[in-house]
Design a protein around this motif. Structure first.
Motif, PDB file in Angstrom:
ATOM      1  N   LYS A 181       0.850  -1.202   0.000  1.00  0.00           N
ATOM      2  CA  LYS A 181       0.000   0.000   0.000  1.00  0.00           C
ATOM      3  C   LYS A 181       0.890   1.258   0.000  1.00  0.00           C
ATOM      4  N   ALA A 182       1.966   1.219   0.803  1.00  0.00           N
ATOM      5  CA  ALA A 182       2.867   2.368   0.901  1.00  0.00           C
ATOM      6  C   ALA A 182       3.558   2.634  -0.437  1.00  0.00           C
ATOM      7  N   LEU A 183       4.072   1.573  -1.063  1.00  0.00           N
ATOM      8  CA  LEU A 183       4.782   1.772  -2.333  1.00  0.00           C
ATOM      9  C   LEU A 183       3.833   2.224  -3.437  1.00  0.00           C
ATOM     10  N   ASP A 184       2.603   1.698  -3.433  1.00  0.00           N
ATOM     11  CA  ASP A 184       1.607   2.155  -4.416  1.00  0.00           C
ATOM     12  C   ASP A 184       1.385   3.653  -4.260  1.00  0.00           C
ATOM     13  N   TYR A 185       1.221   4.067  -3.003  1.00  0.00           N
ATOM     14  CA  TYR A 185       0.974   5.485  -2.745  1.00  0.00           C
ATOM     15  C   TYR A 185       2.152   6.340  -3.236  1.00  0.00           C
ATOM     16  N   MET A 186       3.360   5.811  -3.010  1.00  0.00           N
ATOM     17  CA  MET A 186       4.567   6.563  -3.372  1.00  0.00           C
ATOM     18  C   MET A 186       4.886   6.465  -4.863  1.00  0.00           C
ATOM     19  N   GLY A 187       4.203   5.604  -5.596  1.00  0.00           N
ATOM     20  CA  GLY A 187       4.505   5.432  -7.014  1.00  0.00           C
ATOM     21  C   GLY A 187       5.872   4.793  -7.223  1.00  0.00           C
ATOM     22  N   LEU A 188       6.273   3.940  -6.281  1.00  0.00           N
ATOM     23  CA  LEU A 188       7.583   3.287  -6.354  1.00  0.00           C
ATOM     24  C   LEU A 188       7.390   1.772  -6.376  1.00  0.00           C
ATOM     25  N   VAL A 189       8.451   1.057  -6.744  1.00  0.00           N
ATOM     26  CA  VAL A 189       8.355  -0.402  -6.792  1.00  0.00           C
ATOM     27  C   VAL A 189       9.495  -1.031  -6.000  1.00  0.00           C
ATOM     28  N   PRO A 190       9.274  -2.248  -5.477  1.00  0.00           N
ATOM     29  CA  PRO A 190      10.348  -2.922  -4.747  1.00  0.00           C
ATOM     30  C   PRO A 190      11.586  -3.068  -5.627  1.00  0.00           C
ATOM     31  N   GLY A 191      12.757  -2.967  -5.009  1.00  0.00           N
ATOM     32  CA  GLY A 191      13.999  -3.226  -5.724  1.00  0.00           C
ATOM     33  C   GLY A 191      14.565  -2.045  -6.499  1.00  0.00           C
ATOM     34  N   ARG A 192      13.821  -0.927  -6.577  1.00  0.00           N
ATOM     35  CA  ARG A 192      14.379   0.185  -7.356  1.00  0.00           C
ATOM     36  C   ARG A 192      15.280   1.068  -6.481  1.00  0.00           C
ATOM     37  N   LYS A 193      16.158   1.791  -7.153  1.00  0.00           N
ATOM     38  CA  LYS A 193      17.040   2.728  -6.453  1.00  0.00           C
ATOM     39  C   LYS A 193      16.313   4.033  -6.197  1.00  0.00           C
ATOM     40  N   MET A 194      16.645   4.693  -5.110  1.00  0.00           N
ATOM     41  CA  MET A 194      16.109   6.037  -4.883  1.00  0.00           C
ATOM     42  C   MET A 194      16.965   7.063  -5.630  1.00  0.00           C
ATOM     43  N   LEU A 195      18.280   6.798  -5.717  1.00  0.00           N
ATOM     44  CA  LEU A 195      19.173   7.715  -6.439  1.00  0.00           C
ATOM     45  C   LEU A 195      18.651   7.922  -7.852  1.00  0.00           C
ATOM     46  N   GLY A 196      18.624   9.173  -8.289  1.00  0.00           N
ATOM     47  CA  GLY A 196      18.202   9.455  -9.656  1.00  0.00           C
ATOM     48  C   GLY A 196      16.706   9.683  -9.806  1.00  0.00           C
ATOM     49  N   LEU A 197      15.921   9.427  -8.743  1.00  0.00           N
ATOM     50  CA  LEU A 197      14.467   9.654  -8.829  1.00  0.00           C
ATOM     51  C   LEU A 197      14.195  11.151  -9.005  1.00  0.00           C
ATOM     52  N   LYS A 198      13.417  11.501 -10.022  1.00  0.00           N
ATOM     53  CA  LYS A 198      13.114  12.911 -10.284  1.00  0.00           C
ATOM     54  C   LYS A 198      12.173  13.439  -9.210  1.00  0.00           C
ATOM     55  N   ILE A 199      12.496  14.618  -8.703  1.00  0.00           N
ATOM     56  CA  ILE A 199      11.666  15.173  -7.627  1.00  0.00           C
ATOM     57  C   ILE A 199      11.128  16.542  -8.040  1.00  0.00           C
ATOM     58  N   ASP A 200      10.072  16.987  -7.353  1.00  0.00           N
ATOM     59  CA  ASP A 200       9.378  18.216  -7.747  1.00  0.00           C
ATOM     60  C   ASP A 200       9.505  19.340  -6.718  1.00  0.00           C
ATOM     61  N   TYR A 201       9.523  18.968  -5.444  1.00  0.00           N
ATOM     62  CA  TYR A 201       9.539  19.962  -4.373  1.00  0.00           C
ATOM     63  C   TYR A 201      10.672  19.674  -3.395  1.00  0.00           C
ATOM     64  N   VAL A 202      11.175  20.753  -2.776  1.00  0.00           N
ATOM     65  CA  VAL A 202      12.131  20.603  -1.689  1.00  0.00           C
ATOM     66  C   VAL A 202      11.657  21.490  -0.544  1.00  0.00           C
ATOM     67  N   PHE A 203      11.620  20.921   0.655  1.00  0.00           N
ATOM     68  CA  PHE A 203      11.229  21.707   1.831  1.00  0.00           C
ATOM     69  C   PHE A 203      12.336  21.646   2.872  1.00  0.00           C
ATOM     70  N   LEU A 204      12.914  22.801   3.183  1.00  0.00           N
ATOM     71  CA  LEU A 204      13.888  22.914   4.277  1.00  0.00           C
ATOM     72  C   LEU A 204      13.195  23.660   5.404  1.00  0.00           C
ATOM     73  N   GLY A 205      13.093  23.035   6.570  1.00  0.00           N
ATOM     74  CA  GLY A 205      12.455  23.718   7.692  1.00  0.00           C
ATOM     75  C   GLY A 205      11.909  22.738   8.697  1.00  0.00           C
ATOM     76  N   ALA A 206      10.885  23.155   9.462  1.00  0.00           N
ATOM     77  CA  ALA A 206      10.197  22.383  10.504  1.00  0.00           C
ATOM     78  C   ALA A 206      10.992  22.358  11.804  1.00  0.00           C
TER      79      ALA A 206
END
Lengths: 469, 200
Positions: free
Chosen positions: A319-344
């Protein structure tokens, strides 16, 4: 014989209820606008006043917009909540830093930096990240609104004493590895429920070497392992951090306080209910891939395969990976991202802005990335400008917004759109946390900076000066 | 909210997921109210309704097969944010008991403070209960607070559950902690006198 936690907790026990919890005296309570209105209403219904109003400090932070704070909040419901806090503080005679005050910011940033939180104190707030203040050597934990009402009415709370756990991190951290990575590493190893029922003391060379800002980050994330709180024995770093802060003791009171604070450490023969030990040199920059903070990997690793996950957790994992649009076994490096949040309250302090700036200096923000840089308080904002970090950030194409909780939980206008990936220095990657459908990847300020300038998940160590690829 | 607690027999609503955090129980954008009412309609909002506000058929609260005042959930229920709104949402929807094999600390206290009974059962009890509900949605559970026993009425599996005797007394008599603390103000003042040297 006693742990640091025992020493502080036991000293604050007013009485033990027969066959029940302990009545614990609270030295400091913070209130924000989201979890306090029903508590004030409860007092009104019972015809009560605050028992010790001088020990309670209020400030709005969750709903605060991060642009145009000089104007009234546009969202009527947010505005009502913020104004309700102000009215309640006035009615009950409590200190209140409103949105326009130069003392305002996120409670868990303002408390330590103004010396409102001190070693040896018991501190509560209707907010799970109250654990942050434990970095000063205090017993600090989040509570519900009914409990906020209890403290308002009696300056006490009824609690079962948690068990104690010591997490020792030996050795030293590699370059490009921060307290945030340590915390994400611990959550992955211990799971999000691994410290439930415990109060954690962080110890070891890595923790001793950490700055106060780093310690605040580490303690902040204790709750994400389920721990009620986390704390660190105060030392010379703690004392020099607190000296001359606005609300820190002064003169002889300071000297006496430091003398007492020096006794606040676990005895050599103290026994913990649970002990775990890790080697800091084995920790890499960390990122999350799932929908709870324990679903994290070293930045170069691949997402686990289904067969490597506990069978009982297959449904949650899928359920978590479906929500994230990711699949088992893939690398996170190189994943295209849209937003960056520095803070909290996790990473909105000066050190976090320095770390972010160190990576983006001389580089440019990637065109495809929307970046929100939100200082944790006005004091942090002032220091950013004093140090000239604002100029470095501006040259790299980043602007600094106004302080508040912001995109950590998206109660103001800072929402990540559905389906978009956000590399976030905040504390939670739950479904919808940063906006309905938003996909959060938790990371350190340096990892967030590396993603902001490259547009993809990037190991920040490859962008450090002198890196030999 | 101060509903006295005794014995409850009810069918259940099953949610066999682990690590259900309080952001799922009630998303942050619904926390802007200044009273305790109305949270039930947004319980599990983003799992229960689509973007247009239409019920999502697959979600258990929208399935007419399941009803009752007992929620049965996977382990580590209520992790994350301390928001008591999560407990108000559960109570507002009509839940009086939550059964799981493991609860997050703060949320567990929040349930108790709102007269919802969190019942911690063994993994085996939970698995069997999920299976029985899957096979027969009318499967009932009996929760006996005075005797601290929880019974699956289909399999007749029965277990003892733990609760602090003080909290049990509060639930059975409709008392809350503030009542107790107000009665003990003299002790608090005594403590303050003894510890005044610690004051800033």
């Amino acid at each position: 014989m006693n742990t640091l936690f025992d020493k502080i907790w036991d000293r604050h026990v007013v009485q033990k209820v027969t066959d029940g919890p302990e009545q614990l005296y609270i030295d400091r309570m913070y209130c924000h606008e989201v979890t306090s209105p029903q508590a004030f209403e409860g007092l009104r219904q019972r015809g009560l006043r605050c028992f010790r109003p001088e020990k309670i400090v209020c400030m709005p932070d969750h709903n605060i917009p991060t642009v145009g704070q000089d104007k009234p909040i546009e969202d009527a419901v947010s505005r009502c909540q913020v104004e309700t806090l102000k009215r309640n503080a006035e009615e009950f005679g409590l200190t209140h830093y409103d949105m326009f005050s130069k003392d305002n910011g996120i409670i868990h940033v303002v408390g330590p930096e103004t010396g409102l939180s001190l070693p040896g104190m018991t501190i509560v707030c209707g907010d799970s990240h109250t654990s942050t203040h434990g970095a000063l050597g205090a017993v600090a934990f989040g509570i519900g609104t009914s409990e906020v009402e209890m403290v308002m009415a009696s300056q006490c709370i009824l609690q079962q004493k948690p068990k104690s756990m010591r997490i020792t991190i030996d050795g030293c951290l590699g370059e490009g590895v921060s307290a945030k990575d340590v915390a994400l590493f611990l959550m992955a190893r211990l799971t999000t429920g691994g410290a439930t029922g415990y109060f954690v003391e962080y110890a070891g060379q890595v923790v001793r070497d950490m700055s106060m800002e780093s310690r605040l980050t580490l303690c902040n994330l204790s709750i994400e392992m389920g721990a009620r709180g986390g704390l660190i024995a105060p030392d010379e770093k703690t004392f020099s951090y607190l000296k001359d802060r606005k609300h820190s003791p002064k003169g002889k009171e300071w000297t006496d306080a430091v003398e007492y604070w020096r006794t606040l450490k676990s005895d050599c023969d103290a026994v913990f209910d649970k002990e775990v030990r890790f080697d800091g040199s084995e920790i890499d920059p960390f990122v999350t891939y799932g929908t709870n903070p324990g679903m994290g990997i070293s930045i170069g690793e691949t997402i686990p395969l289904l067969e490597d996950v506990d069978r009982n957790e297959h449904d949650s994992f899928t359920k978590a990976l479906d929500y994230m649009g990711l699949v088992p076994g893939r690398k996170m490096l190189g994943l295209k991202i849209d937003y960056v949040f520095l803070g909290a309250c996790t990473n909105g302090r000066i050190e976090d802005f320095r770390a972010f700036a160190s990576i983006v200096e001389g580089r440019k923000k990637s065109d495809g990335v929307t970046a929100w840089l939100v200082p944790g308080s006005w004091a942090v904002d002032r220091q950013i400008r004093d140090e000239g970090l604002d100029i470095i950030l501006a040259k790299a194409g980043f602007e600094i917004r106004q302080p508040g909780c912001s995109a950590c939980l998206a109660m103001n206008g800072d929402k990540v759109p559905a389906g978009k990936y956000a590399v976030s220095t905040s504390n939670r990657n739950f479904e919808g946390r940063q906006g309905p459908g938003a996909r959060t990847i938790l990371a350190s300020p340096m990892t967030a900076a590396a993603a902001a300038v490259t547009g993809v998940i990037t190991d920040p160590r490859t962008l450090l000066r002198g890196f030999q690829g | 909210m101060k509903q006295k607690f005794d014995i409850i027999i009810s069918s259940c609503i099953p949610l066999p997921l682990d690590n259900v955090d309080t952001d799922q129980i009630i998303p942050a954008r619904f926390l802007k109210s200044t009273d305790k009412n109305g949270f039930g309609q947004n319980l599990f909002r983003d799992w229960r309704f689509d973007k247009e506000g239409n019920p999502i058929k697959d979600f258990v609260l929208n399935n007419p097969l399941y009803s009752g005042c007992i929620l049965v959930v996977g382990k580590n229920f209520g992790s994350g944010s301390s928001r008591e709104h999560a407990a108000w949402a559960l109570a507002g929807y009509g839940f009086r008991v939550v059964i799981s094999s493991f609860f997050a600390d703060i949320h567990r206290n929040n349930e108790l403070n709102n007269f919802i009974l969190p019942v911690t059962v063994s993994e085996n009890f939970l698995e069997t209960l999920f299976k029985d509900i899957r096979e027969d949605s009318r499967t009932q559970v009996r929760v006996d607070l005075p005797n601290q026993r929880v019974t699956n009425m289909k399999s007749l599996q029965s277990e003892h559950f733990e609760i602090d005797p003080y909290k049990k007394h509060c639930l059975m008599n409709g008392l809350d902690d503030i009542d107790f603390l107000l009665q003990n103000k003299d002790k608090t003042e005594q403590w303050e006198k003894m510890n005044s040297s610690m004051e800033e």
